[in-house]
Motif scaffolding. Structure first.
Motif, PDB file in Angstrom:
ATOM      1  N   ALA A 170      10.237  -0.283  14.988  1.00  0.00           N
ATOM      2  CA  ALA A 170      11.536   0.378  14.788  1.00  0.00           C
ATOM      3  C   ALA A 170      11.391   1.376  13.649  1.00  0.00           C
ATOM      4  O   ALA A 170      10.725   1.091  12.652  1.00  0.00           O
ATOM      5  CB  ALA A 170      12.607  -0.645  14.460  1.00  0.00           C
ATOM      6  N   ILE A 171      11.976   2.546  13.821  1.00  0.00           N
ATOM      7  CA  ILE A 171      11.990   3.560  12.761  1.00  0.00           C
ATOM      8  C   ILE A 171      13.441   4.015  12.604  1.00  0.00           C
ATOM      9  O   ILE A 171      14.092   4.340  13.607  1.00  0.00           O
ATOM     10  CB  ILE A 171      11.108   4.785  13.120  1.00  0.00           C
ATOM     11  N   GLU A 172      13.942   3.970  11.377  1.00  0.00           N
ATOM     12  CA  GLU A 172      15.320   4.417  11.130  1.00  0.00           C
ATOM     13  C   GLU A 172      15.294   5.460  10.012  1.00  0.00           C
ATOM     14  O   GLU A 172      14.795   5.193   8.928  1.00  0.00           O
ATOM     15  CB  GLU A 172      16.194   3.214  10.744  1.00  0.00           C
ATOM     16  N   MET A 173      15.812   6.629  10.291  1.00  0.00           N
ATOM     17  CA  MET A 173      15.690   7.749   9.353  1.00  0.00           C
ATOM     18  C   MET A 173      17.051   8.235   8.867  1.00  0.00           C
ATOM     19  O   MET A 173      17.985   8.411   9.644  1.00  0.00           O
ATOM     20  CB  MET A 173      14.963   8.921  10.033  1.00  0.00           C
ATOM     21  N   ASN A 174      17.135   8.465   7.536  1.00  0.00           N
ATOM     22  CA  ASN A 174      18.282   9.175   6.960  1.00  0.00           C
ATOM     23  C   ASN A 174      18.073  10.672   7.098  1.00  0.00           C
ATOM     24  O   ASN A 174      18.999  11.445   7.265  1.00  0.00           O
ATOM     25  CB  ASN A 174      18.401   8.897   5.457  1.00  0.00           C
ATOM     26  N   GLU A 175      16.808  11.048   6.978  1.00  0.00           N
ATOM     27  CA  GLU A 175      16.451  12.459   6.904  1.00  0.00           C
ATOM     28  C   GLU A 175      14.990  12.568   7.367  1.00  0.00           C
ATOM     29  O   GLU A 175      14.203  11.664   7.123  1.00  0.00           O
ATOM     30  CB  GLU A 175      16.553  12.873   5.427  1.00  0.00           C
ATOM     31  N   ILE A 176      14.650  13.662   8.023  1.00  0.00           N
ATOM     32  CA  ILE A 176      13.276  13.822   8.532  1.00  0.00           C
ATOM     33  C   ILE A 176      12.540  14.805   7.614  1.00  0.00           C
ATOM     34  O   ILE A 176      13.097  15.853   7.274  1.00  0.00           O
ATOM     35  CB  ILE A 176      13.283  14.359   9.982  1.00  0.00           C
ATOM     36  N   PRO A 177      11.292  14.505   7.197  1.00  0.00           N
ATOM     37  CA  PRO A 177      10.554  15.457   6.366  1.00  0.00           C
ATOM     38  C   PRO A 177      10.449  16.829   7.037  1.00  0.00           C
ATOM     39  O   PRO A 177      10.288  16.921   8.258  1.00  0.00           O
ATOM     40  CB  PRO A 177       9.162  14.808   6.227  1.00  0.00           C
ATOM     41  N   LEU A 178      10.572  17.861   6.228  1.00  0.00           N
ATOM     42  CA  LEU A 178      10.447  19.245   6.728  1.00  0.00           C
ATOM     43  C   LEU A 178       9.007  19.721   6.549  1.00  0.00           C
ATOM     44  O   LEU A 178       8.257  19.153   5.748  1.00  0.00           O
ATOM     45  CB  LEU A 178      11.376  20.169   5.948  1.00  0.00           C
ATOM     46  N   ALA A 179       8.627  20.765   7.253  1.00  0.00           N
ATOM     47  CA  ALA A 179       7.274  21.336   7.166  1.00  0.00           C
ATOM     48  C   ALA A 179       6.859  21.537   5.715  1.00  0.00           C
ATOM     49  O   ALA A 179       7.658  22.038   4.922  1.00  0.00           O
ATOM     50  CB  ALA A 179       7.229  22.668   7.907  1.00  0.00           C
ATOM     51  N   TYR A 180       5.652  21.135   5.399  1.00  0.00           N
ATOM     52  CA  TYR A 180       5.022  21.240   4.073  1.00  0.00           C
ATOM     53  C   TYR A 180       5.524  20.189   3.086  1.00  0.00           C
ATOM     54  O   TYR A 180       5.020  20.138   1.962  1.00  0.00           O
ATOM     55  CB  TYR A 180       5.167  22.648   3.461  1.00  0.00           C
ATOM     56  N   ASP A 181       6.526  19.371   3.445  1.00  0.00           N
ATOM     57  CA  ASP A 181       6.965  18.297   2.542  1.00  0.00           C
ATOM     58  C   ASP A 181       5.834  17.289   2.390  1.00  0.00           C
ATOM     59  O   ASP A 181       5.220  16.876   3.383  1.00  0.00           O
ATOM     60  CB  ASP A 181       8.188  17.542   3.116  1.00  0.00           C
ATOM     61  N   LYS A 182       5.591  16.896   1.157  1.00  0.00           N
ATOM     62  CA  LYS A 182       4.711  15.757   0.906  1.00  0.00           C
ATOM     63  C   LYS A 182       5.573  14.516   0.894  1.00  0.00           C
ATOM     64  O   LYS A 182       6.674  14.533   0.336  1.00  0.00           O
ATOM     65  CB  LYS A 182       4.033  15.900  -0.456  1.00  0.00           C
ATOM     66  N   VAL A 237       9.523   5.331   3.933  1.00  0.00           N
ATOM     67  CA  VAL A 237       9.067   6.725   3.910  1.00  0.00           C
ATOM     68  C   VAL A 237       9.811   7.399   2.763  1.00  0.00           C
ATOM     69  O   VAL A 237      11.040   7.522   2.802  1.00  0.00           O
ATOM     70  CB  VAL A 237       9.345   7.433   5.254  1.00  0.00           C
ATOM     71  N   LEU A 238       9.055   7.765   1.730  1.00  0.00           N
ATOM     72  CA  LEU A 238       9.662   8.182   0.463  1.00  0.00           C
ATOM     73  C   LEU A 238       9.280   9.606   0.093  1.00  0.00           C
ATOM     74  O   LEU A 238       8.129  10.016   0.287  1.00  0.00           O
ATOM     75  CB  LEU A 238       9.198   7.238  -0.656  1.00  0.00           C
ATOM     76  N   GLY A 239      10.239  10.335  -0.456  1.00  0.00           N
ATOM     77  CA  GLY A 239       9.993  11.705  -0.904  1.00  0.00           C
ATOM     78  C   GLY A 239       9.970  11.802  -2.412  1.00  0.00           C
ATOM     79  O   GLY A 239       9.912  10.786  -3.107  1.00  0.00           O
ATOM     80  N   LYS A 240      10.033  13.030  -2.889  1.00  0.00           N
ATOM     81  CA  LYS A 240      10.036  13.264  -4.339  1.00  0.00           C
ATOM     82  C   LYS A 240      11.352  12.806  -4.962  1.00  0.00           C
ATOM     83  O   LYS A 240      12.400  12.837  -4.309  1.00  0.00           O
ATOM     84  CB  LYS A 240       9.882  14.765  -4.606  1.00  0.00           C
ATOM     85  N   GLY A 241      11.288  12.406  -6.229  1.00  0.00           N
ATOM     86  CA  GLY A 241      12.496  12.110  -6.995  1.00  0.00           C
ATOM     87  C   GLY A 241      13.319  10.981  -6.410  1.00  0.00           C
ATOM     88  O   GLY A 241      14.554  11.026  -6.436  1.00  0.00           O
ATOM     89  N   GLU A 245       5.428   9.905   0.941  1.00  0.00           N
ATOM     90  CA  GLU A 245       4.597   8.716   0.827  1.00  0.00           C
ATOM     91  C   GLU A 245       5.078   7.652   1.802  1.00  0.00           C
ATOM     92  O   GLU A 245       6.289   7.495   2.005  1.00  0.00           O
ATOM     93  CB  GLU A 245       4.662   8.183  -0.591  1.00  0.00           C
ATOM     94  N   VAL A 246       4.137   6.984   2.410  1.00  0.00           N
ATOM     95  CA  VAL A 246       4.470   5.845   3.251  1.00  0.00           C
ATOM     96  C   VAL A 246       4.019   4.591   2.514  1.00  0.00           C
ATOM     97  O   VAL A 246       2.838   4.451   2.178  1.00  0.00           O
ATOM     98  CB  VAL A 246       3.796   5.924   4.633  1.00  0.00           C
ATOM     99  N   GLY A 282       0.849  -1.195   0.000  1.00  0.00           N
ATOM    100  CA  GLY A 282       0.000   0.000   0.000  1.00  0.00           C
ATOM    101  C   GLY A 282       0.882   1.240   0.000  1.00  0.00           C
ATOM    102  O   GLY A 282       1.994   1.224   0.542  1.00  0.00           O
ATOM    103  N   ARG A 283       0.403   2.293  -0.603  1.00  0.00           N
ATOM    104  CA  ARG A 283       1.198   3.526  -0.709  1.00  0.00           C
ATOM    105  C   ARG A 283       0.269   4.703  -0.412  1.00  0.00           C
ATOM    106  O   ARG A 283      -0.751   4.859  -1.079  1.00  0.00           O
ATOM    107  CB  ARG A 283       1.754   3.615  -2.130  1.00  0.00           C
ATOM    108  N   TYR A 284       0.594   5.501   0.596  1.00  0.00           N
ATOM    109  CA  TYR A 284      -0.299   6.566   1.059  1.00  0.00           C
ATOM    110  C   TYR A 284       0.476   7.869   1.186  1.00  0.00           C
ATOM    111  O   TYR A 284       1.615   7.876   1.643  1.00  0.00           O
ATOM    112  CB  TYR A 284      -0.938   6.175   2.403  1.00  0.00           C
TER     113      TYR A 284
END
Lengths: 262, 262
Positions: free
Chosen positions: B65-77, B98-102, B79-80, B8-10
Motif C-alpha cells: 500500500a502506498i498513501e501520498m500527501n504529495e508526490i515528489p516533483l522532478a529533481y526533488d531529492k 517518503v520524506l522531503g527537505k525540512g 529519502e525513503v 534504513g534511510r536511503y
C-alpha cells in the motif's frame, strides 16, 4: 584542453528491478541513465533543461545510438562519461562511455541534439546561446570509438508487426512520448524466447516527429539481415486516419549464451 | 531499542525522465524506489535477495500500500525510510516513509512479504531463518500512521476495461511479471485527461499469483465511489482459456489543481 572541464562522469547502479529476466539491465533503463548523465553534465555547465525552461528553450534529442560489448548485470555499479564532441549552429554531438570496474568498457553511445524554442518549436542557434557557452564545453579531442549514428534506409519490403495505443506512462514532462519509451516498445516486438538467446549489440534511433498520449503507434519492420532489423514507428493521432513517421530505428542483435540462473 | 539499528534511510532523486507530464514522479517509479530501499535495508542486515539466492530462498511481495500527501516533483531529492514492524512465521510487515527537505512528509507505504523456497515455491519459516536474524531487525516501536493494507472485496458488478498481452519489458529477474509493472498498467487504465486533474491518493495491491511474459492480462474494474476503484487483474496463459486472478488492487484518486507548466 583539460578533459576534466569538459567530460562529466556519473555513477549509476543497475537496480535489480531495472533488470530483465536474465539479470541484465534493460537497454531502455540504460538509455534513461545516458539521458540523465547528459542532463547532469549540461546542468553543471549552465545549459540544462531547468536552466533553459525560463528562457523558453529546451534540448530535443534528434538521434541516439548505443553500442554494447556487454550489458551491466543487477547490482553492478557503472559510470557514464559524457561529453560534447562537436557544436554547430543547429546541432550538438554528445557522446557517452559506459564504464565498469578495472577499466571494463560496457559500451558507448552517440547522440545528436537540437536546441529549440518551446513557443515556436523551431531550432535556435546553439553557437549564439549565452555567448558560446555550449561551444566552450565542447571537447573535440576526446574520442568515441563507435560509428556515427546511421541513417536508416528502408524499402517497401516491410511488415506491420505490431500496433499499440500509447498511455499515461508513455508521456514524459515534455508532454510527448518519451524517447526511451520508444526503445522499450521496440524491444518488446521480440519474444521472450528470442531475448533469451540474443542480446542487443547496437541500436540506432532517429527521432523524426513527436507523438502524444492516446496516439496509436504502428511498428513496421524490415528484416535487413539475420539479426538486423529496421523499424519505422508510425503515429496515428486519436480518431484520425493520417499516418506520420515519428521515429526510425535499426537494431542489431547478437547471439548469446545467457548465464544460467542459480 | 535504537532505531538506527533497525531503520534504513536511503536518498533518491526524482529523475526528470521518471516524471509524468505534470512533472510528478510516476507512482510506479516511486514503488520501485520503495522496493529498492527494502532490498538495501535487507542487504545491510544479511537477508537480501542476493544473500538468499544461493540458499534457494527469496522474498515474495504479498501486499503493498502506498498513501501520498504529495508526490515528489522532478529533481526533488527525497529519502525513503524503511523498517520491519512485525515478523511472524510466514510473513513480515515492512513499512516505508517518503520524506522531503525540512520535515516534509510526502507519504507512507506498507508491505507484507513471504520468504519462499525457490525450488518448491512454498513459504518457509521466517522466525527460524538464520537464528532469528529478521526478527532481530524488527522495530515494533517505530510507527507508520497509515491504515493497514486493506483486503479488497469485489462484487459481480465489474466491467472489463482493458486487455493486454505482457511482453519482455514486463518481466523482471524473478522470471515473472514485475510487481511494479502491474501498478504502471493499472494507472494506464485512466486517460491523460483524467490524470491531468487527479492525483493518486492511495493504492492497495494484493499479489495473489504469478504471471509470465506472453500471458494476457484482463483488467476488471468495479467503481466503489466517485474516485475509488477496485481492479482485479486476471491472467490467461498463452493459448489457454483458463482465467486466474493474479492481483487485486484498490485505487483512490484525489482531485487536484496541477501546477501549470512554466
Amino acid at each position: 584542453m583539460n578533459h576534466l572541464d569538459t567530460v562529466g562522469r556519473y555513477t549509476f547502479l543497475a537496480e535489480p528491478f531495472h533488470c530483465d529476466f536474465s539479470g541484465r539491465l534493460f537497454l531502455s533503463h540504460l538509455g534513461n541513465h545516458l539521458l540523465n548523465a547528459a542532463d547532469f553534465h549540461a546542468h553543471e555547465r549552465g545549459f540544462s533543461m531547468t536552466v533553459l525552461q525560463p528562457m523558453h528553450k529546451t534540448w530535443v534529442l534528434s538521434r541516439l545510438a548505443i553500442e554494447m560489448n556487454e550489458i551491466p548485470l543487477a547490482y553492478d555499479k557503472f559510470e557514464v562519461e559524457t561529453w560534447i564532441e562537436q557544436t554547430m549552429k543547429w546541432f550538438t554531438y554528445r557522446n557517452f562511455s559506459v564504464l565498469g570496474k578495472g577499466g571494463k568498457v560496457y559500451g558507448y553511445g552517440r547522440s545528436v541534439w537540437a536546441l529549440i524554442d518551446t513557443d515556436t518549436r523551431q531550432p535556435t542557434d546553439i553557437l549564439a546561446f549565452d555567448d558560446g557557452r555550449v561551444k566552450r564545453s565542447t571537447d573535440v579531442k576526446y574520442l568515441c570509438p563507435i560509428d556515427a549514428v546511421s541513417r536508416v534506409k528502408m524499402t517497401d519490403n516491410i511488415q506491420r508487426w505490431h500496433t499499440l495505443v500509447t498511455t499515461y506512462s508513455d508521456v514524459d514532462m515534455n508532454g510527448h512520448i518519451n524517447s526511451v519509451k520508444y526503445i522499450e516498445h521496440l524491444l518488446n516486438l521480440w519474444s521472450m524466447t528470442f531475448h533469451a538467446i540474443h542480446s542487443i549489440k547496437r541500436i540506432d534511433v532517429a527521432y523524426v516527429a513527436e507523438a502524444y498520449g492516446g496516439d496509436t503507434l504502428h511498428f513496421d519492420v524490415e528484416t535487413l539481415g539475420e539479426l538486423t532489423y529496421a523499424v519505422r514507428i508510425i503515429r496515428q493521432a486519436k480518431g484520425q486516419s493520417t499516418e506520420q513517421e515519428v521515429c526510425r530505428c535499426k537494431v542489431q542483435f547478437a547471439e548469446t549464451l545467457r548465464p544460467k540462473k542459480q
